[in-house]
Write an enzyme that holds these catalytic residues in place. Structure first.
Site, PDB file in Angstrom:
ATOM      1  N   ASP A   1      33.619 -17.881  51.439  1.00 52.14           N
ATOM      2  CA  ASP A   1      32.819 -16.679  51.715  1.00 52.14           C
ATOM      3  C   ASP A   1      32.947 -16.280  53.185  1.00 52.14           C
ATOM      4  O   ASP A   1      32.426 -15.256  53.610  1.00 52.14           O
ATOM      5  CB  ASP A   1      31.360 -16.853  51.266  1.00 52.14           C
ATOM      6  N   SER A   2      33.707 -17.080  53.956  1.00 51.04           N
ATOM      7  CA  SER A   2      34.058 -16.679  55.326  1.00 51.04           C
ATOM      8  C   SER A   2      34.832 -15.364  55.309  1.00 51.04           C
ATOM      9  O   SER A   2      34.939 -14.684  56.327  1.00 51.04           O
ATOM     10  CB  SER A   2      34.896 -17.764  56.004  1.00 51.04           C
TER      11      SER A   2
ATOM     12  N   LYS B   1      32.392 -24.214  44.972  1.00 48.67           N
ATOM     13  CA  LYS B   1      31.781 -24.952  46.094  1.00 48.67           C
ATOM     14  C   LYS B   1      30.388 -24.400  46.337  1.00 48.67           C
ATOM     15  O   LYS B   1      30.213 -23.167  46.318  1.00 48.67           O
ATOM     16  CB  LYS B   1      32.637 -24.804  47.361  1.00 48.67           C
TER      17      LYS B   1
ATOM     18  N   ASP C   1      34.107 -20.162  46.401  1.00 48.90           N
ATOM     19  CA  ASP C   1      32.921 -20.425  47.217  1.00 48.90           C
ATOM     20  C   ASP C   1      31.767 -19.578  46.682  1.00 48.90           C
ATOM     21  O   ASP C   1      31.799 -18.340  46.792  1.00 48.90           O
ATOM     22  CB  ASP C   1      33.245 -20.041  48.674  1.00 48.90           C
TER      23      ASP C   1
ATOM     24  N   GLU D   1      26.807 -24.889  48.924  1.00 46.46           N
ATOM     25  CA  GLU D   1      26.237 -25.496  50.120  1.00 46.46           C
ATOM     26  C   GLU D   1      24.888 -26.133  49.781  1.00 46.46           C
ATOM     27  O   GLU D   1      24.142 -25.600  48.966  1.00 46.46           O
ATOM     28  CB  GLU D   1      26.043 -24.437  51.215  1.00 46.46           C
TER      29      GLU D   1
ATOM     30  N   GLU E   1      30.945 -30.258  57.172  1.00 48.01           N
ATOM     31  CA  GLU E   1      31.199 -29.281  58.254  1.00 48.01           C
ATOM     32  C   GLU E   1      30.313 -29.568  59.467  1.00 48.01           C
ATOM     33  O   GLU E   1      29.106 -29.801  59.333  1.00 48.01           O
ATOM     34  CB  GLU E   1      30.950 -27.842  57.761  1.00 48.01           C
TER      35      GLU E   1
END
Ligand code: KIV
Length: 269
Positions: free
Chosen positions: A50-51, A118, A89, A120, A187
């Protein structure tokens, strides 16, 4: 390299896990078919991060990324690369409950060729990870510095600086492994803490800003190839001066056009 014929055997969740302790895992982000095809031969995993909301769409953080956007880019990546594990993501707000997470993850599997998703979050997400895994979704858990928490946390903060935080990260990693995550992404974590987590887990860790002790590494492609000039995090090694090279090449093209030097007969019908 053809966009249609895979250059090597398709990697699987199991083959990735088997590499722990044998060979370092190579992961990179990609947002389109072109770059995915360039990474296909050397990447074990490609993350449609999602960056892209920042590097591709120019937003200040990742929070406004949507399922529709992520699906659009993931379809493109899947048509550019077949052999690496393609990781979707999950965007902010798409996995707040286990029901919502599963509904969105099923949408990912139905509408794209992604192999895994993925999410978080630490122990508080374990129930969601377990629910996804039980329903046939391969999950990577992302702990440590979590960009989707940037507004709530008031910035990007390196983790594992105190013994309490180290203990919390280790607990998170173990609980997520138990919940069924097949990789834990670490991270922005102090190197010695990330190494300790890696040594305590059976599943591989992939680090970004988490030191050399992880089982693999991931970088955002536009960072590692120097397309961002305004900001470079400490953990990014610049493998190319991309922005400078593109600017120089483009101004050469501009000069040729202005001076009538392009196209010559060689480039004309
Ligand atoms: O979105 C992304 O690119 C990521 C990486 C920073 C791991 O989550």
């Amino acid at each position: 390299m053809s966009m249609l014929i895979p250059a090597r055997k398709k990697l699987t969740v199991k083959s990735i896990q088997k590499l722990k302790g044998q060979e370092k895992l190579v992961m990179v982000t990609a947002y389109d078919a072109l770059f995915a095809s360039l990474f296909e031969d050397d990447a074990d995993l490609i993350l449609v991060g999602d960056s892209l909301n920042m590097s591709f769409l120019g937003n200040g953080d990742t929070l406004s990324a949507t399922m529709d956007q992520m699906i659009y880019h993931t379809k493109a990546v899947c048509s550019g690369a077949q052999s690496p594990i393609i990781v979707f993501d999950m965007p902010f707000g798409s996995y707040n409950t286990k029901e919502e997470a599963l509904k969105n993850a099923i949408r990912v599997y139905k509408e794209t060729g992604a192999d895994a998703i993925k999410i978080e979050g630490g122990a508080e997400r374990a129930e969601i990870v377990e629910h996804l895994v039980k329903n046939g979704i391969a999950v990577i858990s992302h702990i440590g510095l979590m960009p989707q928490f940037v507004r709530a946390d008031g910035g990007y903060k390196v983790r594992g600086k105190s013994s309490e935080d180290e203990a919390e990260l280790l607990k998170d990693a173990k609980i997520l492994e138990q919940a069924g995550a097949f990789v834990i992404l670490l991270e922005g974590i102090k190197s010695e803490v990330a190494t300790k987590i890696t040594n305590e887990l059976k599943v591989p860790t992939i680090g970004i800003g988490a030191g050399a002790g992880c089982d693999g590494q991931v970088l955002v492609w536009s960072d590692m190839f120097g397309f961002f000039e305004s900001f470079k995090p400490k953990f990014v090694k610049k493998y190319l001066n991309g922005a400078k090279l593109i600017r120089e090449a483009f101004s050469e093209y501009k000069k040729d056009v202005k001076e009538g030097k392009f196209p010559t007969d060689e480039y004309s019908y």
